[in-house]
Design an enzyme around this catalytic site. Structure first.
Site, PDB file in Angstrom:
ATOM      1  N   ARG A 288       1.788   2.125   9.021  1.00  0.00           N
ATOM      2  CA  ARG A 288       2.993   2.622   8.366  1.00  0.00           C
ATOM      3  C   ARG A 288       3.315   3.979   8.984  1.00  0.00           C
ATOM      4  NH1 ARG A 288       1.926   4.635   2.709  1.00  0.00           N
ATOM      5  NH2 ARG A 288       2.214   6.646   3.718  1.00  0.00           N
TER       6      ARG A 288
ATOM      7  N   HIS B 297       5.450   6.554   2.600  1.00  0.00           N
ATOM      8  CA  HIS B 297       5.584   5.294   1.874  1.00  0.00           C
ATOM      9  C   HIS B 297       7.043   4.945   1.610  1.00  0.00           C
ATOM     10  CE1 HIS B 297       4.979   2.079  -0.984  1.00  0.00           C
ATOM     11  NE2 HIS B 297       5.728   2.729  -1.853  1.00  0.00           N
TER      12      HIS B 297
ATOM     13  N   TYR C  11      -1.576  13.636   2.217  1.00  0.00           N
ATOM     14  CA  TYR C  11      -2.854  12.912   2.116  1.00  0.00           C
ATOM     15  C   TYR C  11      -3.311  12.271   3.412  1.00  0.00           C
ATOM     16  CZ  TYR C  11       0.634   9.212   1.477  1.00  0.00           C
ATOM     17  OH  TYR C  11       1.711   8.383   1.641  1.00  0.00           O
TER      18      TYR C  11
HETATM   19  C1  LIG Z   1       1.682  -3.968  -9.761  1.00  0.00           C
HETATM   20  C2  LIG Z   1       2.132  -2.722  -9.074  1.00  0.00           C
HETATM   21  N1  LIG Z   1       1.379  -1.625  -9.174  1.00  0.00           N
HETATM   22  C3  LIG Z   1       1.777  -0.473  -8.591  1.00  0.00           C
HETATM   23  C4  LIG Z   1       2.934  -0.401  -7.889  1.00  0.00           C
HETATM   24  C5  LIG Z   1       3.385   0.914  -7.239  1.00  0.00           C
HETATM   25  N2  LIG Z   1       3.338   0.773  -5.784  1.00  0.00           N
HETATM   26  C6  LIG Z   1       4.453   0.490  -5.073  1.00  0.00           C
HETATM   27  S1  LIG Z   1       4.115   0.246  -3.464  1.00  0.00           S
HETATM   28  C7  LIG Z   1       2.470   0.558  -3.668  1.00  0.00           C
HETATM   29  C8  LIG Z   1       1.546   0.463  -2.507  1.00  0.00           C
HETATM   30  C9  LIG Z   1       1.612  -0.858  -1.821  1.00  0.00           C
HETATM   31  O1  LIG Z   1       0.777  -0.875  -0.709  1.00  0.00           O
HETATM   32  P1  LIG Z   1       0.711  -2.108   0.270  1.00  0.00           P
HETATM   33  O2  LIG Z   1       0.524  -3.355  -0.516  1.00  0.00           O
HETATM   34  O3  LIG Z   1      -0.309  -1.802   1.283  1.00  0.00           O
HETATM   35  O4  LIG Z   1       2.147  -2.213   0.918  1.00  0.00           O
HETATM   36  P2  LIG Z   1       2.886  -1.164   1.886  1.00  0.00           P
HETATM   37  O5  LIG Z   1       3.651  -0.246   0.998  1.00  0.00           O
HETATM   38  O6  LIG Z   1       1.848  -0.465   2.675  1.00  0.00           O
HETATM   39  O7  LIG Z   1       3.790  -1.990   2.719  1.00  0.00           O
HETATM   40  C10 LIG Z   1       2.210   0.858  -5.001  1.00  0.00           C
HETATM   41  C11 LIG Z   1       0.891   1.203  -5.532  1.00  0.00           C
HETATM   42  C12 LIG Z   1       3.698  -1.567  -7.832  1.00  0.00           C
HETATM   43  N3  LIG Z   1       4.860  -1.603  -7.179  1.00  0.00           N
HETATM   44  N4  LIG Z   1       3.276  -2.705  -8.431  1.00  0.00           N
END
Ligand SMILES: Cc1ncc(C[n+]2csc(CCOP(=O)(O)OP(=O)(O)O)c2C)c(N)n1
Ligand SMILES: Cc1ncc(C[n+]2csc(CCOP(=O)(O)OP(=O)(O)O)c2C)c(N)n1
Ligand SMILES: [Mg+2]
Ligand SMILES: [Mg+2]
Lengths: 339, 370, 370, 339
Positions: B258, B262, B271
């Site tokens: 990434r 985010h 971080y």
């Molecule tokens: C059930 C749930 N918990 C928490 C969140 C908050 N949240 C949004 S994106 C994220 C991280 C996702 O990481 P990843 O699956 O690695 O996807 P990336 O963003 O790296 O593409 C979090 C914790 C959420 N959207 N849904």
């Protein structure tokens, strides 16, 4: 296992102006200093300090053992939290947005809520589940919902919602010290907007006591969380435009509920408006109406009016029309005068 | 199960011997064009957010090869159950820029009618299922849709995406299990971009890789270099073909990064180690593929300009059009809760209508027709 | 990861060369006594249900080696997060029969105060955490408790159980992941008894085994013959020791069989092949261990009688005592919802009290003191 | 994809005495014959025919492709169901007991309920989630709960609860044909006790229409599911002991609610008792009280009384005291006369 209660290093006194965010942060810091059974965990609560910053600095001050990030699993966060509580810790589990709690919902309603009861009091679950909730940040569908009603309908849980920084601190400390599981729901709309004097050091606000946020004689407005400032403005409007004197009751804890304060106010004013941002149907405000209709109907001089979110999923672009605003509440106040 | 990282292009864009899928030039150029356009779209999205013209944006920068390569081998009739970081697939499926950008504005041009935050697309015409925020929910849905297609004898194949964080979700466990038990035609693509907001993937799980999690479900798992579009393409093509032959699901882990924070609400510097980031920046999937095209003599400055400037111009024009579209009317808030509005919703709509008519609530908008 | 089935005793009860843990005679006899007593308890439970004296019962027949062997190597201070099919552990932990049986009756002798269905035990004195019905929830709880113990520097080890069906639960995924990420001292025992009510374990998952699911979490997984108490003991002892040394969690799959129907409400003949059942009946873990003891000259008729009749007599006497205990009073319904009764609950208690006093509701019970 | 609607083989007419169990089974069989997009799945619904037998014979008649067992994952069952519905099927997902729905709660409240809305109507989720709920079988904590209120507070879901075999059949067929997700909650206490004439073949009871289960003039009793027969007995008692003429409204669908029938009855009688088995606080009955207190308070001649489960987890041994019974309801009726 024994609780290793340390005396808080500095015996702080006095007050300081804080936002609600800062007050929540201060509450956790205070209790983590005071009781080493207290741990804080969840997604991004460590180095990042939480997506809103409520846990800022805790990782640095207390280390990874007491403030730590978890994998992306609310099921794990809450299940592990229940296990920690059973073992004698005082876990504070942060759920990033209340909208994301459902993957772990089972651990709350089937486990945490019933542990004491189902074990005949042998096992208990003194755990705080903190989560930002509610609209007002243009978060759309999944960063805005108010689902307090689900938890209020689950015996065994306490449900706490502050509306001021000082209450946020005092209620959170009380929740951490409580022997039962507490849903501590934080109105994110006013995380930064609510700014006020907050007592430093030890500050406890007893659970189960409502607060009269404004005294009045004509209508009682029942509300909590981010709706309290909205109702304050509505009360101003009602006074300006129609000379209505509103009494605002800020519930502070939905379970256990301070029925006495509610009923006293209603008996005094004879009129009630219940305000909440959740979808109207089945919202906790309906419970408030029902209590009044069962216990104080003979005092009423008008319909019990509810001003709430509409019965739709939470929208993005039209958020400002979805959520009760001062004008909509003011219109609700007037309805109590139409018999 | 092999934990080896499947790669085709070396860091200088040379295809390893015997591994080049030797796609026709036009396909290769299309892949490049899509990657470049996706990057340009992303840049625009973030810029609009920074300018305060849209409320939120989330970039996929650095992951273009991973998701475009994955979906490239699908047929138009195949279905996508995306996460939120695969915008290039919209371009692959010919969704007009204007439609995509209108979603950011959440106005009347938005197929989702302004109901969701930016980047939560839904394009039925493209068999691109409505994106939601809760992590992982699409995985078990994709399994179910694939079960349905199989039961009906359709030859539709399904592809669904999640991040490294998504592997921890309930639906990852349920979705992969169901898909394998029913041998359903679905390809699970886990884009391991190293981070789930501030949680590094090494703290997400103690397993050696994401691909190895396939073992738990009795399906093949493959690890592929996510910044190598040809490798991703080849691995996913095999998985898609397998699914279509009725041989069941596959888990593909694309190892990528990434590059951005985010989302527009996040600041990764708080971080994340700069060095890690810089090392990955050098592995840019677009640059790598460009080098390959150069080796193949398929790239020149004119082509670059056509791709980059072409995309930018189109996006600029589309933004202008999309931004100018009128907002959704207040009455639309009460639609689509159910197929038919319930009496309760009709009454609530009237309540809002009357309040607005009185000039109180939403005074800036005026009233709406009932 | 080996998918081999770890076994010590052959089907005639002979220990394979070099594998006998050579436990002291008294330990071996204790193991046998526990298995026999657990079987006797189970027989009694079902009989009481069939006689209509208790409302429900659920047997563990055939799984005695699996759960007693697993917990045998724990220390008394170690914690159990059980599923609902490990009653032998209560005997191992010296919970009196009367306490166990009172739980079936749900009366005033029940530590859970009649709040749950039969077999949902809670015994704090035995570090045996309250059982709930929802499948799998104990798994993530055990991980959390283990995280807590580790953080405090305690050397407590945790063992938690689930069935083959339980591997599909959300909490299996979350619990194993958390335990592995935080390297927590917990042993996950999956008792694969072939069935989840009417769903055969081969339809529960397409994975080659349950043990292999450990790969997904980066922890060791071991498959062991669940009808061989020595094998189960050895594998779990290693896992417990590993956990105590701070080396993290292990997943143990005990391969066994549910000899009885799922519960007193179920009739396995409706969905299960008799032949499969009969083949497994021949592998009875008690008979197998008895043969071993015979080889070791630790078994004779007197010992058998002491074990079998001793248990039966004690259980009979305990049943009599437990059944005679008074029911829980109506007022108890309002206790333990919270540490302190809320004003609302006090009012509801009074409401019920007044209704009963009037002789209407619950007239057979009479009233209760407020 | 097109729906392959077959004409139902036999054009059955007339009625047959059935239990509610049989009526539910008959409804599914009828629709599976009629529409091959209908599939039924869940834990133990295949060979075993469901733990209560509601799916008995479907596996045999329609084969494994249309009636199949699933792994033990409510998350998977509901997630897959959403996916099937998106793809154009008419999935009927059985959740073995409503108490076990929480591992899949997220797929209901975040996905099924919001799919149509969030996609601007592009994607829909015509899915029926069937589950036995409520007390009365000595199932204790986890085989007895009534959590309809959670679903009623979730816009996008419909919530249907039958109280007679004929309604069970007609409402279930209507639910299967509905274009939106429907929670079809089956009062297991009367699965076998409710026995009555049920129309054979096609039989549809429109969603959103309450049923006057007994006409009366003095008090309106609002109820649904297994509480309907309890209220019938209570009404008999009230008549015998105090000469009260009770009107019983069986809601049948909680969402969408037939407010009109409710309000008409209340306006006629001027007195209301709301009866439900769920914990009192936050139960759907509170919503009913609130609607009446907002829209018809001027017609009331007494308090709106609620008779409900107590605010404790569902107990095992004391179930008979926990659940509203005819005497408790009758006492509630009398309370509406004490002003
Ligand atoms: C059930 C749930 N918990 C928490 C969140 C908050 N949240 C949004 S994106 C994220 C991280 C996702 O990481 P990843 O699956 O690695 O996807 P990336 O963003 O790296 O593409 C979090 C914790 C959420 N959207 N849904
Ligand atoms: C979440 C949940 N879903 C469904 C059930 C109903 N149920 C009770 S036991 C059982 C099967 C469990 O099988 P398994 O995990 O293999 O354990 P076993 O009974 O074989 O010991 C089911 C489906 C439940 N208790 N919890
Ligand atoms: Mg990621
Ligand atoms: Mg099993």
């Amino acid at each position: 296992m024994t609780a290793i209660k340390k005396k808080s290093g500095a015996s702080e006194t006095g007050t300081k102006v804080m936002t609600m965010l800062e007050a929540i942060n201060d509450a956790m810091r205070t209790e983590m200093q005071n009781d080493d059974r207290v741990v804080v965990f969840g997604e991004d609560v460590g180095k990042k300090g939480g997506v809103f910053g409520t846990t800022a600095g805790l990782f640095e001050e207390f280390g990874e053992a007491r403030c730590f990030d978890t994998p992306l699993s609310e099921c794990g966060i809450l299940g592990a939290g229940v296990g920690m509580a059973l073992y004698g810790m005082r876990p504070i589990a942060e759920i990033q947005f209340l909208d994301f709690i459902y993957p772990g919902f089972d651990q709350i309603v089937s486990e945490a809520a019933k542990m004491r009861y189902r074990s005949g009091g042998e096992y208990t679950c003194p755990m705080v589940i903190r989560s930002p909730y509610g609209g007002g940040i243009r978060g759309g569908h999944y960063h805005s919902q108010s689902s307090e009603a689900y938890f209020c309908h689950t015996p065994g849980l306490k449900v706490v919602i502050p509306s001021t920084p000082a209450d946020a601190k005092g209620l959170l400390i009380a929740s951490i010290r409580d022997e039962d599981p507490v849903m501590f729901l934080e109105p994110k709309a006013i995380y930064r907007h609510a700014k006020d004097e907050v007592p430093l050091g030890e500050h406890v606000v007893e659970l189960g006591k409502a607060r009269i946020a404004r005294e009045g004689t004509d209508v009682t407005i029942l509300c909590y969380g981010a709706m309290v400032p909205v109702c304050q403005k509505a009360a101003d409007l009602a006074m300006e435009e129609h000379g209505r004197s509103c009494e605002i009751v800020d519930l502070r804890t939905l379970v256990p509920l301070d029925e006495q304060t509610i009923l006293e106010s209603v008996k005094k004013t004879g009129r009630v408006v219940v305000v909440y941002e959740a979808p109207k149907t089945g919202g906790f405000g309906g419970e408030l109406s029902a209590i009044i209709a069962e216990k104080a109907i003979e005092y009423l001089e008008g319909p019990i009016v509810r001003v709430a979110g509409f019965d739709t999923p939470f929208p993005y672009a039209l958020e400002h029309l979805y959520m009760p605003d001062p004008k909509r509440v003011a219109a609700g106040i007037e309805k109590t005068f139409v018999w | 199960m092999s934990l080896e990282l499947m790669t085709i292009l070396d860091k200088d864009g040379k295809a390893q011997k015997g591994k080049d899928p030797n796609l026709p030039p036009e396909e290769l150029k299309k892949m490049y064009r899509l990657m470049v356009a996706t990057r340009a779209l992303d840049d625009r999205g973030l810029a609009l957010q920074r300018q305060g013209r849209i409320g939120f944006y989330l970039q996929s920068t650095g992951q273009e090869a991973s998701h475009i390569g994955a979906a490239y081998a699908m047929q138009q009739s195949d279905w996508l159950f995306p996460a939120y970081r695969q915008p290039g697939i919209l371009l692959l499926r010919d969704v007009p820029y204007e439609k995509i950008i209108a979603e950011w504005f959440g106005n009347s041009g938005d197929t989702s009618k302004g109901r969701q935050m930016p980047v939560h697309y839904s394009f039925r015409q493209a068999n691109f299922v409505s994106i939601s925020s809760p992590i992982g929910t699409q995985l078990s849905q994709a399994a179910g849709a694939a079960m349905a297609a199989k039961a009906r004898g359709d030859d539709t194949v399904f592809m669904t995406f999640c991040g490294d964080g998504g592997t921890s979700s309930n639906d990852f466990h349920a979705g992969l299990n169901f898909a394998a038990v029913y041998k359903s035609p679905v390809v699970f693509v886990c884009e391991n971009n190293g981070w789930a907001i501030s949680v590094a993937s090494k703290n997400q799980t103690a397993s050696e890789s994401m691909a190895i999690k396939a073992e738990a479900y009795g399906m093949p798992g493959v690890r592929v270099d996510g910044n190598d579009i040809l490798a991703v393409y080849r691995v996913c093509k095999e998985a898609i073909d397998r699914a279509r032959r009725g041989e069941g699901p596959t888990l593909v882990e694309t190892v990528t990064y990434r590059i951005a924070s985010h989302s527009s609400s996040d600041d990764a510097d708080r971080y994340r180690d700069k060095k890690e980031f810089e090392a990955w920046q050098k592995k840019d999937p677009i640059q790598r593929f460009k080098a390959y095209l150069k080796h193949k003599k398929l790239w020149n400055e004119a082509f670059e300009k056509e791709c980059v400037e072409g995309a930018k111009d189109e996006i600029m024009a589309a933004t202008k059009k999309a931004e100018a579209l009128p907002p959704m009317g207040p009455e639309s808030m009460f639609d689509d809760v159910y197929m038919n509005q319930t009496p309760g919703l009709k009454a609530q709509k009237k309540e809002l209508h009357d309040l607005m008519l009185k000039g109180g609530v939403g005074a800036d908008i005026g009233h709406f027709p009932l």
